[in-house]
Design a protein around this motif. Structure first.
Motif, short mmCIF file in Angstrom:
data_model
loop_
_atom_site.label_atom_id
_atom_site.label_comp_id
_atom_site.label_asym_id
_atom_site.label_seq_id
_atom_site.Cartn_x
_atom_site.Cartn_y
_atom_site.Cartn_z
N VAL A 24 -5.17 3.19 0.30
CA VAL A 24 -4.65 2.15 1.19
C VAL A 24 -5.74 1.27 1.77
O VAL A 24 -5.48 0.41 2.59
CB VAL A 24 -3.82 2.75 2.36
CG1 VAL A 24 -2.52 3.29 1.86
CG2 VAL A 24 -4.60 3.80 3.11
N LEU A 25 -6.99 1.50 1.33
CA LEU A 25 -8.10 0.69 1.83
C LEU A 25 -7.86 -0.78 1.51
O LEU A 25 -7.53 -1.12 0.38
CB LEU A 25 -9.40 1.16 1.16
CG LEU A 25 -10.69 0.57 1.72
CD1 LEU A 25 -11.04 1.26 3.01
CD2 LEU A 25 -11.81 0.74 0.71
N PRO A 26 -7.95 -1.66 2.52
CA PRO A 26 -7.70 -3.06 2.22
C PRO A 26 -8.75 -3.64 1.28
O PRO A 26 -9.94 -3.44 1.45
CB PRO A 26 -7.76 -3.73 3.60
CG PRO A 26 -8.46 -2.80 4.48
CD PRO A 26 -8.25 -1.43 3.94
N LEU A 27 -8.26 -4.33 0.27
CA LEU A 27 -9.16 -4.98 -0.71
C LEU A 27 -8.79 -6.45 -0.77
O LEU A 27 -7.68 -6.82 -0.43
CB LEU A 27 -8.95 -4.37 -2.10
CG LEU A 27 -9.42 -2.94 -2.32
CD1 LEU A 27 -9.06 -2.51 -3.73
CD2 LEU A 27 -10.91 -2.83 -2.11
N GLU A 32 -7.03 -6.24 -5.56
CA GLU A 32 -5.97 -5.34 -5.15
C GLU A 32 -5.14 -4.86 -6.33
O GLU A 32 -4.78 -3.69 -6.42
CB GLU A 32 -5.08 -6.06 -4.14
CG GLU A 32 -4.28 -5.11 -3.29
CD GLU A 32 -3.36 -5.86 -2.36
OE1 GLU A 32 -3.82 -6.84 -1.76
OE2 GLU A 32 -2.20 -5.45 -2.24
N SER A 33 -4.87 -5.77 -7.26
CA SER A 33 -4.04 -5.36 -8.39
C SER A 33 -4.86 -4.55 -9.40
O SER A 33 -4.31 -3.98 -10.32
CB SER A 33 -3.42 -6.58 -9.06
OG SER A 33 -4.42 -7.52 -9.35
N ARG A 35 -6.80 -2.05 -8.36
CA ARG A 35 -7.10 -0.77 -7.74
C ARG A 35 -6.59 0.40 -8.60
O ARG A 35 -5.41 0.46 -8.92
CB ARG A 35 -6.43 -0.71 -6.37
CG ARG A 35 -6.68 0.58 -5.60
CD ARG A 35 -5.58 0.81 -4.60
NE ARG A 35 -5.42 -0.31 -3.69
CZ ARG A 35 -6.04 -0.41 -2.51
NH1 ARG A 35 -6.81 0.55 -2.11
NH2 ARG A 35 -5.86 -1.45 -1.76
N SER A 133 0.55 -6.62 -14.01
CA SER A 133 -0.72 -6.08 -13.50
C SER A 133 -0.64 -4.59 -13.16
O SER A 133 -1.68 -3.93 -13.05
CB SER A 133 -1.18 -6.87 -12.29
OG SER A 133 -0.19 -6.87 -11.30
N ARG A 134 0.55 -4.05 -13.00
CA ARG A 134 0.61 -2.63 -12.67
C ARG A 134 0.12 -1.76 -13.82
O ARG A 134 -0.28 -0.63 -13.62
CB ARG A 134 2.02 -2.22 -12.25
CG ARG A 134 2.96 -1.90 -13.37
CD ARG A 134 4.30 -1.46 -12.86
NE ARG A 134 4.24 -0.28 -12.05
CZ ARG A 134 5.20 0.09 -11.20
NH1 ARG A 134 6.24 -0.66 -11.05
NH2 ARG A 134 5.10 1.20 -10.52
N VAL B 58 -8.72 4.61 8.09
CA VAL B 58 -9.03 3.53 7.17
C VAL B 58 -9.13 2.19 7.92
O VAL B 58 -10.01 1.39 7.65
CB VAL B 58 -7.97 3.43 6.06
CG1 VAL B 58 -8.19 2.20 5.22
CG2 VAL B 58 -8.03 4.67 5.20
N ASP B 130 -4.94 -2.82 9.22
CA ASP B 130 -5.62 -3.35 8.04
C ASP B 130 -5.48 -2.39 6.87
O ASP B 130 -6.39 -1.64 6.54
CB ASP B 130 -7.10 -3.57 8.37
CG ASP B 130 -7.57 -4.90 7.83
OD1 ASP B 130 -6.94 -5.37 6.87
OD2 ASP B 130 -8.53 -5.45 8.36
N LEU B 131 -4.33 -2.38 6.24
CA LEU B 131 -4.08 -1.45 5.14
C LEU B 131 -3.34 -2.19 4.03
O LEU B 131 -2.57 -3.10 4.30
CB LEU B 131 -3.19 -0.29 5.59
CG LEU B 131 -3.72 0.63 6.67
CD1 LEU B 131 -2.63 1.58 7.08
CD2 LEU B 131 -4.91 1.41 6.16
N ASP B 132 -3.61 -1.79 2.81
CA ASP B 132 -2.82 -2.31 1.70
C ASP B 132 -1.72 -1.32 1.41
O ASP B 132 -2.00 -0.18 1.06
CB ASP B 132 -3.69 -2.47 0.45
CG ASP B 132 -4.53 -3.72 0.53
OD1 ASP B 132 -4.22 -4.54 1.40
OD2 ASP B 132 -5.47 -3.86 -0.25
N ALA B 135 0.54 -3.19 -3.71
CA ALA B 135 0.02 -4.46 -4.21
C ALA B 135 1.13 -5.38 -4.68
O ALA B 135 0.95 -6.59 -4.74
CB ALA B 135 -0.96 -4.20 -5.35
N PHE B 136 2.29 -4.81 -4.99
CA PHE B 136 3.33 -5.62 -5.63
C PHE B 136 4.44 -6.02 -4.67
O PHE B 136 5.40 -6.65 -5.06
CB PHE B 136 3.91 -4.86 -6.81
CG PHE B 136 2.84 -4.29 -7.69
CD1 PHE B 136 1.95 -5.13 -8.33
CD2 PHE B 136 2.69 -2.93 -7.83
CE1 PHE B 136 0.95 -4.62 -9.12
CE2 PHE B 136 1.69 -2.41 -8.62
CZ PHE B 136 0.81 -3.25 -9.27
#
Lengths: 158, 302
Positions: A24-27, A32-33, A35, A133-134, B58, B130-132, B135-136
């Motif tokens: 879950v670390l923000p990128l 991000e896609s 990761r 992208s997945r 995180v 601040d977490l992802d 992504a989709f």
């Protein structure tokens, strides 16, 4: 080297927690896609290396943690991770004698299977994610495998 | 060359299949129960407490970095900031002067027309962690949860306009689905003429779509799109965005309309959770109810 059959769970827990945080670390959006599924790679490593220390319980609960963190339907990652971890455990004696390249390919197959189960459940529960992208995550995960093995092995030996 | 050490000489995999089947059935059961019934909401709420430390761990380095940067800003920068904020405040107060009177007037007129729009009651401010998440999907995690009274479906705004709504509530955190998520739709109306439609997310933060407008609909680029308050989830009259582009293909029956969101969907850090005022108890009907047509006429805005 034969070790005592004392089971050490600390490295397993530690590495799983770090992988969970990485999940879950923000990128930046571009990365991000790309990761990789860190936690899946870690769980697969322990399923192959030391199924008694980790095993399917680790896979199931790690998957559950991912479900809660990602906010998807409960049980999705748990199911995918359990199945792939069981498969890896089943193949582990063979995987251990594979060359690095073959190992990477096997991990790629396992990660793709994992993504496919996620994809399938996404569709079955009515919110399909159809972006291409997945399917990149398994490729990156497989490419990272040698590095992850080296890292986790260090951790395991300590 | 990396080789695996053989830590499990006994190779104890007996029962692997059994355990695999058991865990898989458990997971499948969870999926079905979570999808079909609402029973798991409570469990999930507490599970979210279990993963909360990970989320905080995180997010905190980033917050720490922000804090550090803020605490080492120079005096000059702070003064410049202060001057700018004071200017903005003065402008906002100037715009607000007539607001109370206009709001009262609007409420009176609405009461006359028997249209009860939802009005905001109070706000709670939450910070985006601040977490992802995924992504989709367009979702964010906010540091307010059931503990603060947040509920599923609650409207969420930022300083620019409508941000999204609460999709899931944990004990200490909640998940907000952005208006730009492909699975999100919000009832809106065009400010200029009161035309009502639905704005649907396009899957990225840059735009929304109005997919249900006929080619003949009276929309032009630059029109302001507001919440209509229909459906009851969102308060009426908050900006959703402005029309960015209208594509009319005579061969199609529907126009392609793009809306540029008013909220800073990819930049906001602070969000407002909105509570709606309970609707005023309806008056007993004195006259026979008016035909529905009167109600569906365009609603002018304050």
């Amino acid at each position: 080297m034969m070790r005592e059959s004392r089971i050490r769970r600390l490295p397993v827990l530690l590495s799983s927690l770090v992988a969970l945080a990485l999940a879950v670390l923000p990128l930046p959006p571009l990365l991000e896609s790309l990761r990789p599924d860190f936690l899946v790679v870690v769980v697969l490593y322990w399923s192959i290396e030391s199924p008694r220390a980790a095993g399917l319980s680790l896979a199931f609960f790690a998957g559950l943690a991912l479900d809660v963190l990602n906010g998807v339907v409960l049980g999705q990652h748990a199911l995918a991770l359990t199945l792939m971890s069981a498969w890896a455990t089943h193949l582990r004696l063979r995987i251990r004698v594979f060359s690095m390249l073959t190992q990477c390919l096997t991990i790629f197959a396992l990660l793709t299977g994992y993504q496919f189960i996620l994809f399938w459940i996404d569709g079955a529960t009515g919110n399909p994610v159809t972006t291409f992208s997945r399917w990149l995550a398994p490729v990156i995960g497989a490419l990272l495998w040698p590095m992850m093995v080296a890292l986790l092995e260090k951790l395991h030996e300590r | 060359m990396v080789a695996f050490r053989n830590t499990d000489p006994s190779g104890r995999t007996t029962g692997l299949l059994l355990r695999c089947v058991l865990y898989s059935l458990l997971a499948l059961g969870l999926i079905i129960v979570d999808k079909r019934y609402e029973n798991l909401a409570q469990i999930r709420r507490w599970l979210s407490v279990v993963v909360y430390p990970v989320q905080v761990a995180v997010a905190s380095p980033f917050e720490g970095w922000d804090w550090f940067r803020e605490s080492v800003t120079t005096r000059d920068a702070l003064r410049a900031d202060k001057a700018r904020l004071e200017g903005e405040l003065r402008l906002a107060q100037f715009h607000l002067q007539r607001f109370a009177a206009l709001e009262a007037e609007s409420e009176r007129l609405r009461a006359l027309r028997e249209s009860t729009a939802d009005v905001t009651d109070h706000f709670v401010i939450g910070k985006i962690m601040d977490l992802d998440l995924d992504a989709f999907r367009e979702r964010v995690l906010v540091d307010k949860g059931a503990h603060d009274g947040i509920y599923v479906g609650q409207a969420v705004l930022d300083s620019g306009g409508v941000f999204g709504q609460v999709a899931r509530v944990g004990q200490l955190t909640s998940e907000v689905i952005l208006v730009s998520d492909a699975a999100h739709a919000i009832p809106v109306q065009i400010n200029r003429n009161g035309l009502r439609t639905i704005a649907v997310g396009a899957g990225d933060t840059s735009h929304l779509k109005l997919p249900y407008l006929p080619t003949s609909a009276d929309v032009v680029a630059g029109d302001l799109v507001l919440t209509s308050g229909l459906g009851g989830g969102f308060p009426a009259g908050y900006p959703v965005g402005t029309i960015a582009e209208v594509k009319r293909d005579p061969a199609q029956s529907l126009a392609e309309v793009e809306v540029k969101p008013a909220a800073a969907l990819d930049r906001s850090r602070e969000l407002m959770f909105v509570w709606l005022k309970p609707r005023v108890a309806e008056l007993p009907p004195l006259a026979p109810p008016k035909p529905a047509a009167a109600k569906s006429a365009g609603v002018t805005d304050k």
